[in-house]
Design a protein around this motif. Structure first.
Motif, PDB file in Angstrom:
ATOM      1  N   LYS A   1     -48.737   6.063   9.581  1.00 31.13           N
ATOM      2  CA  LYS A   1     -47.985   6.374   8.368  1.00 31.13           C
ATOM      3  C   LYS A   1     -47.665   7.866   8.303  1.00 31.13           C
ATOM      4  CE  LYS A   1     -49.719   2.612   5.467  1.00 31.13           C
ATOM      5  NZ  LYS A   1     -50.502   2.281   4.252  1.00 31.13           N
ATOM      6  N   ARG A   2     -48.619   8.709   8.704  1.00 31.58           N
ATOM      7  CA  ARG A   2     -48.434  10.149   8.643  1.00 31.58           C
ATOM      8  C   ARG A   2     -47.257  10.585   9.513  1.00 31.58           C
ATOM      9  NH1 ARG A   2     -53.617  13.717   9.825  1.00 31.58           N
ATOM     10  NH2 ARG A   2     -54.188  12.741   7.844  1.00 31.58           N
ATOM     11  N   PHE A   3     -47.058   9.903  10.643  1.00 31.02           N
ATOM     12  CA  PHE A   3     -45.979  10.267  11.551  1.00 31.02           C
ATOM     13  C   PHE A   3     -44.712   9.447  11.320  1.00 31.02           C
ATOM     14  CE2 PHE A   3     -49.788  11.683  13.825  1.00 31.02           C
ATOM     15  CZ  PHE A   3     -49.422  12.982  14.132  1.00 31.02           C
ATOM     16  N   GLY A   4     -44.688   8.703  10.220  1.00 38.38           N
ATOM     17  CA  GLY A   4     -43.471   7.979   9.870  1.00 38.38           C
ATOM     18  C   GLY A   4     -43.315   6.629  10.538  1.00 38.38           C
ATOM     19  N   ALA A   5     -44.390   6.089  11.091  1.00 37.82           N
ATOM     20  CA  ALA A   5     -44.304   4.781  11.741  1.00 37.82           C
ATOM     21  C   ALA A   5     -44.204   3.670  10.704  1.00 37.82           C
ATOM     22  CB  ALA A   5     -45.529   4.556  12.615  1.00 37.82           C
ATOM     23  N   GLU A   6     -43.412   2.656  11.014  1.00 40.94           N
ATOM     24  CA  GLU A   6     -43.312   1.478  10.152  1.00 40.94           C
ATOM     25  C   GLU A   6     -44.353   0.459  10.616  1.00 40.94           C
ATOM     26  OE1 GLU A   6     -40.128  -1.991   8.770  1.00 40.94           O
ATOM     27  OE2 GLU A   6     -39.552  -0.497  10.280  1.00 40.94           O
ATOM     28  N   ILE A   7     -45.102  -0.086   9.685  1.00 42.19           N
ATOM     29  CA  ILE A   7     -46.163  -1.031  10.025  1.00 42.19           C
ATOM     30  C   ILE A   7     -45.803  -2.408   9.500  1.00 42.19           C
ATOM     31  CG2 ILE A   7     -48.601  -1.612   9.743  1.00 42.19           C
ATOM     32  CD1 ILE A   7     -49.155   1.386   9.408  1.00 42.19           C
ATOM     33  N   LEU A   8     -45.715  -3.382  10.392  1.00 39.68           N
ATOM     34  CA  LEU A   8     -45.436  -4.763  10.009  1.00 39.68           C
ATOM     35  C   LEU A   8     -46.696  -5.581  10.259  1.00 39.68           C
ATOM     36  CD1 LEU A   8     -41.873  -5.216  11.598  1.00 39.68           C
ATOM     37  CD2 LEU A   8     -42.458  -4.542   9.263  1.00 39.68           C
ATOM     38  N   ALA A   9     -47.328  -6.029   9.201  1.00 41.71           N
ATOM     39  CA  ALA A   9     -48.573  -6.789   9.324  1.00 41.71           C
ATOM     40  C   ALA A   9     -48.250  -8.266   9.524  1.00 41.71           C
ATOM     41  CB  ALA A   9     -49.438  -6.578   8.088  1.00 41.71           C
ATOM     42  N   ASP A  10     -47.961  -8.623  10.758  1.00 39.66           N
ATOM     43  CA  ASP A  10     -47.647 -10.016  11.065  1.00 39.66           C
ATOM     44  C   ASP A  10     -47.976 -10.290  12.527  1.00 39.66           C
ATOM     45  OD1 ASP A  10     -46.706 -12.638  10.917  1.00 39.66           O
ATOM     46  OD2 ASP A  10     -45.002 -12.056   9.655  1.00 39.66           O
ATOM     47  N   GLU A  11     -47.887 -11.535  12.919  1.00 42.25           N
ATOM     48  CA  GLU A  11     -48.218 -11.952  14.282  1.00 42.25           C
ATOM     49  C   GLU A  11     -46.963 -12.133  15.106  1.00 42.25           C
ATOM     50  OE1 GLU A  11     -50.348 -15.719  16.590  1.00 42.25           O
ATOM     51  OE2 GLU A  11     -50.336 -15.617  14.403  1.00 42.25           O
ATOM     52  N   ILE A  12     -46.991 -11.641  16.336  1.00 39.86           N
ATOM     53  CA  ILE A  12     -45.884 -11.858  17.263  1.00 39.86           C
ATOM     54  C   ILE A  12     -46.057 -13.239  17.896  1.00 39.86           C
ATOM     55  CG2 ILE A  12     -44.742 -11.071  19.370  1.00 39.86           C
ATOM     56  CD1 ILE A  12     -45.821  -8.259  18.701  1.00 39.86           C
ATOM     57  N   VAL A  13     -45.026 -14.078  17.802  1.00 42.50           N
ATOM     58  CA  VAL A  13     -45.122 -15.434  18.354  1.00 42.50           C
ATOM     59  C   VAL A  13     -44.362 -15.586  19.670  1.00 42.50           C
ATOM     60  CG1 VAL A  13     -45.559 -16.509  16.123  1.00 42.50           C
ATOM     61  CG2 VAL A  13     -43.198 -16.208  16.891  1.00 42.50           C
ATOM     62  N   SER A  14     -43.392 -14.701  19.919  1.00 41.87           N
ATOM     63  CA  SER A  14     -42.668 -14.773  21.186  1.00 41.87           C
ATOM     64  C   SER A  14     -41.977 -13.442  21.466  1.00 41.87           C
ATOM     65  CB  SER A  14     -41.630 -15.898  21.175  1.00 41.87           C
ATOM     66  OG  SER A  14     -40.604 -15.619  20.235  1.00 41.87           O
ATOM     67  N   MET A  15     -41.608 -13.255  22.733  1.00 45.26           N
ATOM     68  CA  MET A  15     -40.888 -12.058  23.133  1.00 45.26           C
ATOM     69  C   MET A  15     -39.874 -12.431  24.196  1.00 45.26           C
ATOM     70  SD  MET A  15     -42.404  -8.385  24.425  1.00 45.26           S
ATOM     71  CE  MET A  15     -42.249  -8.330  26.191  1.00 45.26           C
ATOM     72  N   LYS A  16     -38.673 -11.876  24.093  1.00 47.40           N
ATOM     73  CA  LYS A  16     -37.644 -12.120  25.098  1.00 47.40           C
ATOM     74  C   LYS A  16     -36.971 -10.808  25.452  1.00 47.40           C
ATOM     75  CE  LYS A  16     -34.173 -13.361  21.591  1.00 47.40           C
ATOM     76  NZ  LYS A  16     -33.244 -14.413  21.118  1.00 47.40           N
ATOM     77  N   ILE A  17     -36.306 -10.792  26.581  1.00 53.25           N
ATOM     78  CA  ILE A  17     -35.638  -9.582  27.046  1.00 53.25           C
ATOM     79  C   ILE A  17     -34.135  -9.827  27.087  1.00 53.25           C
ATOM     80  CG2 ILE A  17     -35.369  -7.967  28.966  1.00 53.25           C
ATOM     81  CD1 ILE A  17     -38.272  -8.542  29.722  1.00 53.25           C
ATOM     82  N   GLU A  18     -33.403  -9.001  26.372  1.00 53.70           N
ATOM     83  CA  GLU A  18     -31.943  -8.979  26.418  1.00 53.70           C
ATOM     84  C   GLU A  18     -31.553  -7.544  26.719  1.00 53.70           C
ATOM     85  OE1 GLU A  18     -30.251 -10.631  22.878  1.00 53.70           O
ATOM     86  OE2 GLU A  18     -31.128 -12.613  23.213  1.00 53.70           O
ATOM     87  N   HIS A  19     -31.430  -7.260  28.010  1.00 51.90           N
ATOM     88  CA  HIS A  19     -31.263  -5.887  28.506  1.00 51.90           C
ATOM     89  C   HIS A  19     -30.242  -5.111  27.680  1.00 51.90           C
ATOM     90  CE1 HIS A  19     -31.809  -2.830  31.557  1.00 51.90           C
ATOM     91  NE2 HIS A  19     -30.500  -2.663  31.565  1.00 51.90           N
TER      92      HIS A  19
END
Length: 202
Positions: A1-19
């Protein structure tokens, strides 16, 4: 938070790559895209399967080690299951308190998975005993751990060893299932890096 990061409190269910993007889908349906993703999902302790293990968890059977257990078993006989660095460090730790520390190792030598400096320290510690090519078949006791049943792998002979505690150091499994369809992963779940990754992409 101090450095301006956004925090999303949730679970990642999948990841894909779209270059050139990596797109993460959260459990609530939101998608987050990024140029780079640092994947730090942690590990889970590998569970040891043998008769009686679950029955004595916390009453003689433990995963890892802590100062509180060392005090509990001061002057008693304890066993360490495992042959890598964590097991070696655990054996040296308990040797300061226990009467006898018996290392139970499936391999034919400690040198196969343990750093040389640990091997030398273990061999020079008088109250540490090493049982190579040995596995735990079962554990037993009345209300608390009292005995471990051991099988010598070369001759298949089984014997019992009296002990007050069994400390299990058989490693941990990385939580990399989410990446199975994206990145080449070794059999035990470790992500390929360096030369291994280069070969897998060829």
């Amino acid at each position: 938070k101090r450095f301006g990061a956004e925090i999303l409190a949730d679970e990642i269910v999948s990841m894909k790559i779209e270059h050139p993007y990596k797109i993460l889908k959260l459990r609530n349906g939101i998608e987050v895209s990024a140029y780079a993703v640092v994947f730090a999902s942690g590990v889970s302790v590998r569970m040891f399967q043998a008769e009686g293990i679950e029955q004595f968890l916390g009453t003689g059977v433990y995963y890892g080690a802590a100062m509180t257990e060392a005090a509990t078993y001061k002057g008693q006989n304890v066993c360490i299951l495992g042959g890598a660095n964590s097991a070696g460090q655990g054996a040296l730790f308990f040797a300061r308190y226990a009467s006898t520390v018996t290392m139970i190792v499936r391999a034919s030598s400690l040198d196969k998975a343990m750093s040389n400096y640990l091997v030398e320290r273990i061999k020079s510690t008088a109250n540490i005993k090493i049982l190579l090519e040995t596995e735990v078949c079962s554990v037993s006791g009345e209300g608390k751990l009292e005995k471990v049943s051991l099988r010598n792998i070369p001759d298949n002979m089984v014997r019992e060893l009296e002990t007050s505690a069994l400390f299990i150091f058989i490693g941990a499994a990385p939580k990399t299932e989410l990446l199975n369809s994206i990145i080449k992963i070794k059999e035990k779940g470790y992500i390929l890096t360096g030369p291994d990754l280069a070969r897998s992409n060829n």
